[in-house]
Scaffold this active site. Structure first.
Site, PDB file in Angstrom:
ATOM      1  N   ASP A 146       0.855  -1.190   0.000  1.00 10.75           N
ATOM      2  CA  ASP A 146       0.000   0.000   0.000  1.00 10.75           C
ATOM      3  C   ASP A 146       0.891   1.240   0.000  1.00 10.75           C
ATOM      4  O   ASP A 146       1.685   1.437   0.933  1.00 10.75           O
ATOM      5  CB  ASP A 146      -0.893   0.026   1.246  1.00 10.75           C
ATOM      6  CG  ASP A 146      -1.956  -1.073   1.261  1.00 10.75           C
ATOM      7  OD1 ASP A 146      -1.682  -2.172   0.740  1.00 10.75           O
ATOM      8  OD2 ASP A 146      -3.044  -0.830   1.805  1.00 10.75           O
ATOM      9  N   LYS A 209      -7.267   3.225  -3.075  1.00 10.73           N
ATOM     10  CA  LYS A 209      -7.645   3.257  -1.658  1.00 10.73           C
ATOM     11  C   LYS A 209      -7.864   4.713  -1.248  1.00 10.73           C
ATOM     12  O   LYS A 209      -7.146   5.602  -1.717  1.00 10.73           O
ATOM     13  CB  LYS A 209      -6.513   2.592  -0.874  1.00 10.73           C
ATOM     14  CG  LYS A 209      -6.606   2.621   0.631  1.00 10.73           C
ATOM     15  CD  LYS A 209      -5.395   1.867   1.224  1.00 10.73           C
ATOM     16  CE  LYS A 209      -5.248   2.095   2.711  1.00 10.73           C
ATOM     17  NZ  LYS A 209      -4.062   1.421   3.269  1.00 10.73           N
ATOM     18  N   LYS A 245     -10.602   0.070  -1.980  1.00 18.25           N
ATOM     19  CA  LYS A 245     -10.413  -0.092  -0.537  1.00 18.25           C
ATOM     20  C   LYS A 245     -10.656   1.229   0.188  1.00 18.25           C
ATOM     21  O   LYS A 245      -9.821   2.136   0.125  1.00 18.25           O
ATOM     22  CB  LYS A 245      -8.995  -0.601  -0.250  1.00 18.25           C
ATOM     23  CG  LYS A 245      -8.673  -0.737   1.244  1.00 18.25           C
ATOM     24  CD  LYS A 245      -7.253  -1.256   1.460  1.00 18.25           C
ATOM     25  CE  LYS A 245      -6.855  -1.214   2.924  1.00 18.25           C
ATOM     26  NZ  LYS A 245      -5.481  -1.708   3.155  1.00 18.25           N
TER      27      LYS A 245
END
Length: 300
Positions: A146, A209, A245
């Site tokens: 991430d 995300k 996400k």
């Protein structure tokens, strides 16, 4: 005759294929309609079990240490032993220096190891450091990475520098999933969020995300809606499915059901699996389990 029109970059050309001039007021109204109509019908035991299976169980504290991360991971093993009838969380998300601890402790096969990397949470470091940190996390056992976009570069209009970094980190990840955090609270407008989402996907993101959880506001339903619309349009344009996400500020079960409802309405059933939908949170697991088991549960 001389053509004095400025040459459009490949990034401007990519953005031109999409509607990026969005009204924040219109987005808020569309989200409010989904919440009003769909959240009550999605508030079911089945949906809550599914949401638990989509959690990236996260510990990103300055107080984390080898022992605390080991115990955190052991809880996931324990859950698997005590509740074999339930699907476990999707991943354990930690700082990159703990990837090896999780790898050596984790006994559950279908739970991934995710690491925040690339100068998380600000993304303010040298590109070479971002690449090295990502490569080291993968070497130590990370399945997923991430990262945060260079928000400052994006807001300054330097799309090339922002996208080059994402592309280089995706090349480092190879077949491992790269989740790209937009830090939507810093982007402020729906138009900026849509542009950042599209550019991130074109640069190689496997997931987009919302937030790091380290800046306020974090995830919002409005940002989620814009990002899911971008994923849908990108899929129609490229035939490539990108995951979504939401993370940061998911404080209640209802919050999670709101994000589920947005994904279901905008992207459809095809995205309702933990290969394409995750929830980044540290507190939601216990809240969901409390609802699922019908009593206050503090398992994690």
């Amino acid at each position: 005759m001389e053509n004095n029109e400025p040459t459009r970059s490949k990034y401007d050309e990519a953005l031109a294929k999409y509607e990026t001039n969005l009204s924040d007021t219109d987005i808020a109204a569309q989200v409010a309609a989904i919440i009003e109509k769909k959240v009550p019908e999605n508030d079911t035991l089945e949906v809550k079990k599914f949401l638990f299976h989509c959690i990236d169980l996260t510990t990103l504290n300055s107080t984390d240490n080898d022992e605390s991360v080991m115990n955190f991971t052991k809880k996931v093993n324990q859950f698997d032993e005590e509740h074999p009838d339930m699907k476990n969380v999707a991943a354990i998300c930690v700082y990159p220096n703990f990837a090896e601890i999780v790898r050596d402790t984790l006994e559950v096969e279908d739970v991934k190891i995710a690491c925040v990397s690339g100068g998380f949470p600000s993304s303010q470091t040298f590109p070479e450091v971002k690449v090295a940190e990502t490569a080291m996390a993968l070497m130590d056992g990370a399945d997923e990475i991430d990262i945060v976009i260079s928000v400052g570069k994006f807001l300054a209009g330097d799309y090339e520098a922002m996208c080059d970094e994402i592309q280089e980190l995706k090349e480092t990840c190879k077949t491992h999933h790269l989740k790209v955090i937009l830090e939507t609270g810093a982007l402020k407008t729906a138009s900026n969020i849509k542009k950042a989402a599209i550019l991130s996907m074109y640069a190689g993101a496997d997931f987009i995300k919302t937030s790091t959880g380290k800046q306020q506001p974090a995830a919002t339903p409005e940002a989620a809606y814009v990002m899911c619309q971008a994923i849908k349009e990108y899929y129609l344009e490229t035939d490539t499915k990108i995951g979504f996400k939401p993370a940061g500020g998911i404080n209640t079960v209802r919050d999670a059901i709101i994000y589920y409802s947005i994904v279901k309405e905008v992207l459809g059933e095809e995205w309702l699996n933990n290969r394409l939908f995750r929830l980044g949170t540290s507190r939601l697991a216990n809240l969901l389990l409390s609802d699922i088991f019908g009593k206050e549960t503090k398992f994690f």
